[in-house]
Enzyme design. Structure first.
Site, mmCIF file in Angstrom:
data_model
loop_
_atom_site.group_PDB
_atom_site.id
_atom_site.type_symbol
_atom_site.label_atom_id
_atom_site.label_comp_id
_atom_site.label_asym_id
_atom_site.label_seq_id
_atom_site.Cartn_x
_atom_site.Cartn_y
_atom_site.Cartn_z
ATOM 1 C CG ASP A 397 7.439 -2.253 2.053
ATOM 2 O OD1 ASP A 397 6.289 -2.374 1.605
ATOM 3 O OD2 ASP A 397 8.418 -2.865 1.596
ATOM 4 C CD GLU A 433 3.158 -4.182 3.512
ATOM 5 O OE1 GLU A 433 2.378 -4.235 2.554
ATOM 6 O OE2 GLU A 433 4.397 -4.019 3.370
#
Length: 758
Positions: A397, A433
């Site tokens: 993330d 990401e």
């Protein structure tokens, strides 16, 4: 008021309310949750010197063969550390750790066995103006705890500062002296004795992978084939009914939304909501206890491992979505749960004003990955999940936040360099990401080899094409063929692009064609949360409707989007439930919807319409698995591969002519993509050339049918229809044969996939 003046004023105001930071005496008993002293009558156990490695709590044989647990905690700058052991009734025993080696406080406690609950109290200066926030009144979770027992609540006692101080602008500088132990979870000593000898990792090559994004709880909560007591748990995901769906669908990996122990934010708890997605980690070694059906005193570890083994046995890899960029302690106004109280300055990136945090995540804080001990925490955690928990990879993330050196994103940063040389981590699947919320944080296409990336440019181009918003098809051509403009450097391959149209964050696939605006009222934030850039089209009506024409068009658009995704070069990612038409009622930020809005509705396939979508998805994945031309390991050249002029990739207009430079710049709703299976780079495992069928995909986003001339020689003598998304029942589509050069009518808003014959 200046920082110095503020400091003096606050210190005068609180006076002797501030703790003096002195450690408690050895073996001290402390009051229970309601303030009454509890004393088991047993003498406090001894603390032997122990060892500074490994970090965390490790049950093992000690000196003279005595069984016990070694405790080791990095706490740079601390003045003293107390190990706190808790009995079943909540009685706390504090044991000073007097050994200090390279800023690691450690000790071996004989007789402490698996199942023992524990935490730490760390003593030091309270000086928020310089970033020092030690507060021994607060029980802290071991960053290396392998299991966590209890729920995170956020009453005022859990905060290191006086949360309700009258002058809120300086509230974070006033130390709160109340004991937090009754209100916070405890770490649990766990014994790692599982045998992985019978586990067989699937080791699916990247090019052959199909990722399925799954929420452990949401995927299983409403599944009728899973026993009720197992729903919402690791055991539920390991149940044959859940695995059967994954296998029949044809995915090769589940990407689990965060399963590290996480906490719920105060603003959600105040509204009667919970953090559902889990992007609020506080324990990087512990499986989230609320997903355990077997117990939380260490049983969650074994249950997670059994889930991994069951998925591996079915040929499915396990990828974890991990959140190492920030923690649940939030900003300087957040709770004190772990790292903040261990060494605030050592674990977090601080701003020029050391009271504040450098926030590249939008969540209040950012871990300081440039610090060796923070980098060690992250890499130790990653290796643990691979070697001892059996997982096959990670999706990071806000990975750009991890790749920052001092301030800027740096692809030679300590984090990326460490991963690249680590003998364990460089062998697993690594997905970035590739952005964060800081300046220069958008890094799509910039991560080094070994990494794949979520490709949001793919998402945007495909959404815009099917809603008629692309000014031309240049970007679409790159996205369909592997995004060579982003990834054809440094040895990267087409599978560096994780192609997706939807993800957990945003509209579901059904909502993407049903809503033009977000409807997040249920989140309690006045519909201000969630993105406004949805690139969606509601097909003529906002939200649910009884209009059969609108609903038929929506189903077709969903088929178009899914078919486009699964025919594109790269690694496709599906979101659980999209293959069955799942809806969130237009909510594009369901992070706090731990209810039927956020859970997969397993009754959808039994209703009219969505069943065909599930069948189409399975059929397209089977087609992808069977044909290497759809899973290329190298980029297309676009050049003739033989004397007949046949290219490995060619693009056609509706007139049947190869696209010219001008065609790429023209606005069009129709494009033909020819994939040649005759000249696929590479060889198979036996060294033989890889050959396959060739295909022509015709994508038509126009509102009216279009005549499309099928390319003749040398491209094909004839074409066999394989998929026609205009049809509700795909069983009727295959088999029709058209000669090369024939003009076929392509229905409005549809995809035709044709196999080359001859």
């Amino acid at each position: 008021m200046s920082s110095a003046a503020e400091q003096q004023a606050v210190q005068r105001a609180v006076g002797d309310a501030l703790l003096d930071g002195r450690p408690a005496s050895a073996g001290a008993r402390r009051p229970g949750p309601h303030g009454s002293p509890r004393d088991s009558g047993r003498p406090a156990p001894p603390v032997w010197p122990g060892a500074p490695t490994p970090l965390g709590a490790r049950f093992r044989a000690g000196p003279g063969g005595a069984s016990g647990t070694n405790f080791a905690l990095w706490a740079g700058g601390a003045e003293a550390v107390e190990l706190c052991l808790f009995d079943e009734d909540g009685t706390e025993t504090r044991l000073p750790l007097s050994e200090l080696t390279h800023e690691i406080w450690h000790g071996f406690v004989p007789g402490v066995r698996p199942g023992q609950r524990y935490g730490y109290r760390v003593h030091g200066r309270w000086d928020p103006w310089t970033g020092a926030r030690w507060n021994a009144a607060k029980l802290l979770l071991d960053p290396y705890a392998r299991a966590v027992d209890g729920d995170f609540r956020l009453p005022p006692e859990v905060y290191g500062h006086v949360r309700d101080w009258p002058e809120q602008q300086v509230a974070d500088t006033v130390r709160d002296t109340r004991d937090s132990a009754p209100f916070v979870p405890k770490g649990v000593v766990v014994h790692d004795d599982d045998d992985w000898s019978d586990d067989r990792r699937p080791k699916t090559p990247w090019a052959d992978s199909v990722i399925y994004e799954v929420h452990v709880r949401g995927f299983t909560m409403r599944h009728p084939g899973i026993p009720e007591e197992l729903r919402g748990t690791y055991a539920g995901l390991a149940h044959p009914a859940a695995i059967e769906h994954l296998v029949s669908l044809g995915v090769t990996a589940v990407e689990l939304l965060p399963v590290h122990q996480f906490a719920h934010e105060d603003h959600l708890l105040r509204r009667g909501l919970r953090n559902y997605w889990g992007y609020n980690s506080i324990g990087y070694f512990a499986p989230h206890a609320a997903y355990s059906a077997s117990g939380t005193a260490g049983q969650q570890v074994g249950e997670f491992k059994r889930m991994v083994k069951a998925l591996h046995a079915a040929g499915i890899e396990v990828v974890l979505d991990v959140v190492y960029n920030h923690t649940a302690e939030a900003s300087e106004l957040g709770p004190m749960l772990s790292l903040r109280g261990i060494d605030n300055r050592g674990y977090y990136r601080l701003a020029a004003d050391a009271r504040r945090y450098a926030d590249y995540t939008g969540c209040g804080n950012t871990l300081s990955v440039v610090q060796p001990h923070v980098l060690r925490l992250i890499t130790d955690s990653l290796r643990y999940w691979v070697t001892e928990m059996g997982v096959d990879g990670f999706r990071f993330d806000l990975a750009a936040a991890l790749a920052r050196s001092m301030h800027d994103v740096d692809m030679l940063s300590p984090f990326l360099a460490t991963i690249a040389q680590d003998p364990v981590l460089r062998r697993v699947k690594l997905i970035a990401e590739p952005w964060d919320v800081g300046n220069g944080g958008y890094q799509v296409g910039a991560f080094p080899p070994l990494w794949t990336e979520w490709n949001d440019r793919y998402r945007d181009a495909v959404r815009d094409f099917w809603r008629g918003a692309l000014p031309d098809v240049r970007d679409l051509g790159y996205r369909l063929s592997g995004s060579s403009d982003l990834y054809a450097w440094g040895g990267r391959r087409p599978y560096a692009s994780v192609n997706f149209i939807t993800a957990h964050d945003g509209f579901t696939l059904r909502d993407l064609v049903s809503y033009e605006a977000k409807h997040n009222e249920a989140n309690g934030e006045g519909n201000r949360d969630g993105t406004n850039d949805n690139r969606s089209w509601n097909c003529g009506a906002e939200g649910e409707t009884d209009d059969p024409a609108v609903n038929a068009l929506r189903r077709r658009q969903v088929r178009n989007l899914l078919t486009t995704l699964l025919l594109s070069t790269g690694v496709p990612m599906l979101v659980a439930g999209d293959e069955m038409g799942r809806t969130q009622g237009g909510n594009n930020n369901g992070y706090c919807q731990d209810n039927e809005l956020g859970w997969v509705d397993w009754s959808l396939p039994e209703r009219a319409g969505p069943r065909g979508l599930l069948d189409l998805t399975s059929r397209l994945l089977a087609l992808r698995h069977a044909h290497p031309v759809l899973r290329r390991r190298a980029f297309f050249s676009g050049r003739p591969q033989a004397a007949d002029g046949l290219r490995d990739l060619a693009w056609f207009t509706a007139a049947g002519a190869e696209m010219t430079e001008g065609d790429w710049y023209a606005r069009t709703a129709t494009i033909g993509m020819y994939l040649s299976g005759r000249d696929i780079p590479g060889r198979d495992a036996r060294g033989e050339p890889v050959t396959d069928d060739s295909f022509l995909a015709v994508l038509h986003a126009g509102a009216e049918p279009v005549d499309f001339r099928l390319p003749g020689a040398p491209w094909a003598e004839a074409y066999e229809l394989v998929v026609d998304t205009a049809r509700e029942d795909q069983a009727e589509a295959p088999g029709t044969v058209h000669p090369g050069g024939e003009v076929v009518e392509v229905p409005a808003r549809s995809v035709l996939l044709l196999r080359v014959r001859g």
